[in-house]
Design an enzyme around this catalytic site. Structure first.
Site, PDB file in Angstrom:
ATOM      1  N   LYS A  74       0.851  -1.478   0.060  1.00  0.00           N
ATOM      2  CA  LYS A  74      -0.696  -0.219   0.401  1.00  0.00           C
ATOM      3  C   LYS A  74       0.450   1.184  -0.478  1.00  0.00           C
ATOM      4  O   LYS A  74       0.606   2.547  -0.340  1.00  0.00           O
ATOM      5  CB  LYS A  74      -0.794   0.045   1.130  1.00  0.00           C
ATOM      6  N   ASP A 110     -10.223   3.358   2.432  1.00  0.00           N
ATOM      7  CA  ASP A 110      -9.711   2.653   3.099  1.00  0.00           C
ATOM      8  C   ASP A 110     -10.304   3.295   4.590  1.00  0.00           C
ATOM      9  O   ASP A 110     -11.443   3.540   5.117  1.00  0.00           O
ATOM     10  CB  ASP A 110      -8.695   2.146   4.430  1.00  0.00           C
TER      11      ASP A 110
END
Ligand code: ATR
Length: 295
Positions: A74, A110
């Protein structure tokens, strides 16, 4: 597997990470494509860290339309992208890539997924004291979005350095005080006493460690909100015990679904079939071989 034909025009999406074997995202995204009648497929791509750069080049080379990115890529993926959405840039992590005519743009869903899950339970973060347990990748997105919405943060982590780094990052971005503490009994007790919302972003309590809990349940008080972002199991020990003690509990499935829905919307420009995705995620999580995986 969805009962659907792959054609010469099928658009390809997927998940890049390591491991990807137990991810719920293929079930969720393929169910969404099917429900909307899109000629598209979502596949798992297991990519080792040392193969990240060629894998990103492969998105362009193979005309893959979009990807989710998960552990451990990520943060590492950022230098290989052409453009970053400001939210992803501020968080410093990307979990969604959109291929717009060979230009790769990174997003972070997220953070918005967490916020949507919180708001959907009627919880407003403004001016609330929020205790964040953990300081890893998920905590980064959550701390950012909560600070952005005006919450006061206390971050506790097993290794204090990571908590301090995250706190410093938030202080620099928002010019507000953030406390960083080592996750040990005395600090937990003090922090939880003043917390309106407690968010568990650690992996403690995740399957197969079902009997574990990141905080002693006795520290949870009536009226507090306990958000455990773990989604496997769907109900953790922390959630069960907190509920018994009169707290409002929120589990990780809704955040999982919301981050997936936001990724779907970036890729297709269409509204995600959220209930279809929720049911597909829950069904996939019921399968006995599903272990925890961040997406
Ligand atoms: P994610 O992207 O899901 O946040 P991560 O970046 O690997 O995953 O972060 C995992 C978090 O869980 C970290 O805060 C980690 O604490 P450390 O930074 O001290 O390692 C926390 N964690 C994992 N196992 C833990 C345990 N047994 N006790 C307490 N914290 C734990």
């Amino acid at each position: 597997m969805p009962d659907r034909r792959i054609t010469g025009m099928t658009r390809i999406y997927g998940l890049m990470g390591d491991p990807v074997e137990h991810s719920v995202s293929p079930a969720m995204q393929n169910a969404a494509f099917e429900a909307r009648g899109l000629d598209a497929v979502y596949l798992p791509f297991k990519v080792k860290s040392q193969e990240l750069q060629p894998a990103i080049q492969g998105i362009r080379a193979l005309n893959i339309q979009g990807l989710n990115v998960t552990i451990p890529h990520k943060v590492a993926v950022i230098p290989f992208l052409d453009e970053l959405d400001p939210l992803a840039e501020n968080i410093g992590a990307v979990n969604t890539i959109v291929n717009e005519e060979d230009s790769l743009k990174g997003f972070n869903t997220d953070a918005s997924g967490f916020l949507k899950a919180l708001l959907s339970e009627g919880i407003q973060p403004e001016r609330k004291n929020v205790v964040i347990l953990g300081a890893g990748g998920a905590a980064r997105a959550i701390a950012f979005i909560l600070a952005d919405r005006g919450a006061n943060l206390i971050i506790l982590n097993r290794h204090i350095e990571a908590a301090q780094d995250l706190a410093d990052r938030i202080v620099n971005l928002f010019r507000r005080e953030v406390q960083a503490l080592e996750m040990k009994p005395g600090n937990l007790q003090t922090a939880l006493k003043s917390g309106d919302i407690i968010v568990n972003t650690t992996s403690v309590g995740m399957s197969p460690g079902l009997s574990e809990t990141p905080v002693p349940p006795s520290l949870i008080q009536r009226g507090q909100v306990v958000f455990d972002i773990i989604y496997n199991p769907v109900r953790t020990r922390l959630m069960d015990e907190s509920k018994k003690r009169g707290a409002k509990v929120i589990g990780g499935v809704e955040m999982l679904v919301q981050q997936g829905a936001a990724a779907y919307e970036h890729w297709t420009g269409q509204e995600a079939p959220i209930e279809v995705m929720r049911q597909a995620a829950l069904k996939a999580l019921e399968e006995p071989d599903k272990r925890s995986n961040p997406d």
